[in-house]
Design an enzyme around this catalytic site. Structure first.
Site, PDB file in Angstrom:
ATOM      1  N   GLY A 100      32.706  46.846  81.193  1.00 38.33           N
ATOM      2  CA  GLY A 100      34.143  46.185  81.156  1.00 38.33           C
ATOM      3  C   GLY A 100      34.042  44.768  81.253  1.00 38.33           C
ATOM      4  O   GLY A 100      32.813  44.198  81.360  1.00 38.33           O
ATOM      5  N   ARG A 103      33.830  39.380  84.039  1.00 40.60           N
ATOM      6  CA  ARG A 103      34.167  37.794  84.512  1.00 40.60           C
ATOM      7  C   ARG A 103      35.221  37.220  83.319  1.00 40.60           C
ATOM      8  O   ARG A 103      35.201  36.107  83.169  1.00 40.60           O
ATOM      9  CB  ARG A 103      33.065  37.106  84.503  1.00 40.60           C
ATOM     10  CG  ARG A 103      32.085  36.687  83.504  1.00 40.60           C
ATOM     11  CD  ARG A 103      31.078  35.661  83.663  1.00 40.60           C
ATOM     12  NE  ARG A 103      29.909  35.920  82.604  1.00 40.60           N
ATOM     13  CZ  ARG A 103      29.059  34.793  82.662  1.00 40.60           C
ATOM     14  NH1 ARG A 103      29.074  33.604  83.482  1.00 40.60           N
ATOM     15  NH2 ARG A 103      28.274  34.835  81.486  1.00 40.60           N
ATOM     16  N   ASP A 135      30.120  37.829  90.643  1.00 43.96           N
ATOM     17  CA  ASP A 135      31.439  37.123  91.498  1.00 43.96           C
ATOM     18  C   ASP A 135      32.472  36.741  90.508  1.00 43.96           C
ATOM     19  O   ASP A 135      33.596  36.425  90.851  1.00 43.96           O
ATOM     20  CB  ASP A 135      31.013  35.932  92.073  1.00 43.96           C
ATOM     21  CG  ASP A 135      30.285  34.776  91.196  1.00 43.96           C
ATOM     22  OD1 ASP A 135      30.281  35.264  89.713  1.00 43.96           O
ATOM     23  OD2 ASP A 135      29.823  34.043  91.604  1.00 43.96           O
ATOM     24  N   GLY A 136      32.357  37.162  89.048  1.00 47.62           N
ATOM     25  CA  GLY A 136      33.196  36.938  88.071  1.00 47.62           C
ATOM     26  C   GLY A 136      33.322  35.514  87.625  1.00 47.62           C
ATOM     27  O   GLY A 136      34.455  35.344  86.934  1.00 47.62           O
ATOM     28  N   ASP A 285      28.621  46.313  73.340  1.00 46.86           N
ATOM     29  CA  ASP A 285      29.960  45.506  74.125  1.00 46.86           C
ATOM     30  C   ASP A 285      30.130  44.323  73.691  1.00 46.86           C
ATOM     31  O   ASP A 285      31.137  43.684  74.072  1.00 46.86           O
ATOM     32  CB  ASP A 285      29.694  45.821  75.598  1.00 46.86           C
ATOM     33  CG  ASP A 285      28.419  45.195  76.280  1.00 46.86           C
ATOM     34  OD1 ASP A 285      27.256  45.529  75.768  1.00 46.86           O
ATOM     35  OD2 ASP A 285      28.644  44.235  76.954  1.00 46.86           O
ATOM     36  N   ASP A 295      31.641  36.498  72.640  1.00 48.35           N
ATOM     37  CA  ASP A 295      30.872  36.584  73.869  1.00 48.35           C
ATOM     38  C   ASP A 295      29.564  35.929  73.636  1.00 48.35           C
ATOM     39  O   ASP A 295      28.507  36.333  73.556  1.00 48.35           O
ATOM     40  CB  ASP A 295      30.346  38.163  74.107  1.00 48.35           C
ATOM     41  CG  ASP A 295      31.388  38.760  74.791  1.00 48.35           C
ATOM     42  OD1 ASP A 295      32.462  38.188  75.202  1.00 48.35           O
ATOM     43  OD2 ASP A 295      31.275  40.043  74.964  1.00 48.35           O
TER      44      ASP A 295
END
Length: 535
Positions: A100, A103, A135-136, A285, A295
């Site tokens: 998922g 971040r 921590d995103g 992903d 990404d």
């Protein structure tokens, strides 16, 4: 600042009944609602004017403090309804389960006057239900790299997500760059990424792995309807629910969709190989269903030509994601997608046909790349062999990929024995070049004969070569120089590099320094040759 949002992903697909960033396994849902976590002092560092224009954002909109607030995660515009997507994936060849958006938080799907759909997504905007132990957040160095490369790839003609903005947060983020027990605080940043869709192979793998065929089918139908509407022919534009009730999503339609995904992926990899880009972490992903580069993490650019090079320290031992393996890894990833989609098919034949289409399209791209970079009109098998022989010599002699192919257009092919002189500056070690000079001269003689047989006029040949081989690419050391300058308080380097990369195929007199060979100091420098997934 006005944007019109039509958040079809939320409207048409089932969501997580819980909201907020609490970590959890999310079943039966494609997304979870979560808002960005506000930051201390959002400030716009850079933006891509072309992307702002694409979204019909005026210069006054970008200059407003509201812009930094929205795209730094501190405010929402009317119609924004933030979410994080739920997906899984194979990482380094192994099934990793639920992953998922750990971040990344999508703000909404903006529609522009031309009917185009642009999903706006903040990377580094805080934790989500999929952040696991993270921590995103994102640091400035990795955000600069993503911002610059996203736009550079677009101008290179490579399918890619775009980058609207780079916003500093005014907060520190603690990162252990190489996972070696030496964490340190770094400036934080948020990048706004833009794409028609952020759906990826892993979006379909997760429900398939859980046996959730209903969600798998819903995702496939939605993806065709929203992201591949031309496959619906005269039914394009009709409400999704009506099409579902009429059972228009049959096996033949899904087969056509999968075949197009395969062909788009092959063409994408063809572009990567043409310009010397190494993704670095080609997990399923990180593979876009639309065939976009997505990404940007530990990516890299080939300096001295080495098909076995990977920029990812995590991949240093096995080199799964090395430059030369990208075509086969993409095929492997498509096979995993085919496996995930198999419950929608009565037998495997249509899926195999899609995989075969990938192989055929990649072979075509490889031949086309060889012809274009060598300035040939042909496309015969001899051209591919000629290219492979040159690449082998470039590897052995230590040639810079970008500069060598660019200089090849300057060879005098009418000379009785074409000279190596135009190529000399493209080699890192003149002693290695001298060792392999006889073989390179033999190759040049063969190449000259092939060009004469091809018959393409000189001017057309040179134009063809220069359109396929860029003069400027976002080499790792160039990005690192911009990062170092920004860390010292000078952000002008970001703008200068981005401006150069807007015209990668032009000569740009006065900017030759941006096309220079990788300097010796960058050979083993962190951020230039060594990158991790947190880079």
């Amino acid at each position: 600042m006005r944007l019109y949002f039509d958040n079809a992903f939320l409207r048409e697909l089932p969501g997580d009944p819980a909201s907020g960033p609490g970590l959890r396994q999310v079943h039966g849902a494609a997304w979870s609602r979560v808002e960005p976590t506000p930051v201390a002092a959002p400030r716009l560092v850079a933006h891509a004017a072309e992307v702002a224009d694409m979204l019909a954002l005026a210069a006054d909109d970008v200059a407003s403090p509201d812009f930094a607030a929205v795209f730094g995660g501190n405010a929402l515009l009317a119609g924004m309804d933030p979410w994080a997507a739920n997906y899984g994936g194979h990482q380094f060849g192994h099934w990793a389960g639920q992953l998922g958006d750990g971040r990344a938080i999508s703000l909404g799907e903006a529609l522009t006057a031309d009917g185009a759909r642009h999903e706006l997504q903040l990377k580094g905007a805080g934790p989500t239900p999929y952040s696991r132990s993270a921590d995103g957040r994102a640091v400035m160095r990795s955000s600069i790299r993503e911002f610059i490369c996203s736009e550079a790839m677009h101008h290179l003609g490579v399918p890619t997500t775009r980058a609207l903005s780079l916003v500093s947060t005014g907060e520190a983020v603690v990162r252990d760059m190489f996972y070696d027990g030496h964490p340190r605080p770094e400036p934080g940043a948020v990048v706004c990424r833009v794409a028609p869709s952020f759906i990826r192979f892993g979006t379909f793998e997760l429900p398939a792995s859980r046996g959730d065929v209903d969600l798998l089918r819903a995702l496939a139908e939605f993806c065709v309807w929203r992201d591949f509407p031309w496959l619906l022919g005269e039914h394009a534009g009709r409400p999704l629910g009506h099409l579902q009730l009429e059972h228009l999503f049959d096996e033949a339609l899904f087969a056509a969709w999968f075949r197009e995904v395969c062909e788009r992926t092959a063409r994408l990899v063809g572009h990567w190989m043409r310009v010397g880009f190494v993704h670095g972490v080609l997990n399923t992903d990180n593979m876009s269903i639309l065939g976009l580069t997505i990404d940007y993490g530990p990516y890299g650019w080939i300096d001295d030509y080495d098909p076995d090079w990977t920029p990812n320290t995590t991949d240093a031992q096995h080199r799964r994601y090395r430059y030369g393996w990208q075509p086969r890894v993409a095929h492997w990833n498509l096979a995993r997608l085919a496996q995930a989609l198999s419950p929608l098919f009565a037998d495997a034949a249509p899926l195999q046909a899609g995989l075969d289409a990938y192989a055929a399209t990649w072979a075509e791209c490889e031949r086309d790349n060889a012809c274009a970079k060598l300035g040939l009109e042909g496309g015969e098998d001899v051209d591919l062999a000629l290219m492979r022989d040159l690449q082998a010599l470039m590897h052995r002699a230590g040639a810079d990929m970008t500069n060598c192919f660019r200089a090849l257009a300057d060879i005098d092919l009418d000379a009785p024995q074409p000279s190596l002189d135009p190529l000399r500056a493209a080699f890192y070690d003149q002693r290695r070049l001298a060792e392999h000079a006889p073989a390179l001269e033999d190759w040049l003689a063969r190449y000259a004969a092939r060009c004469r047989a091809d018959g393409l006029p000189h001017e057309a040949r040179v134009a063809r070569m220069r359109a396929a081989s860029p003069r400027y690419v976002p080499r790792n050391y160039l990005a690192q120089q911009a990062i170092d300058r920004a860390a010292a308080g000078d952000e002008a380097g970001i703008h200068e590099l981005l401006d150069v990369l807007r015209d990668p195929y032009g000569e740009q007199p006065g900017r030759e320094a941006f096309a220079a060979l990788r300097p010796d100091w960058a050979l083993d420098r962190a951020g230039c040759s060594m990158l991790s997934c947190s880079s």
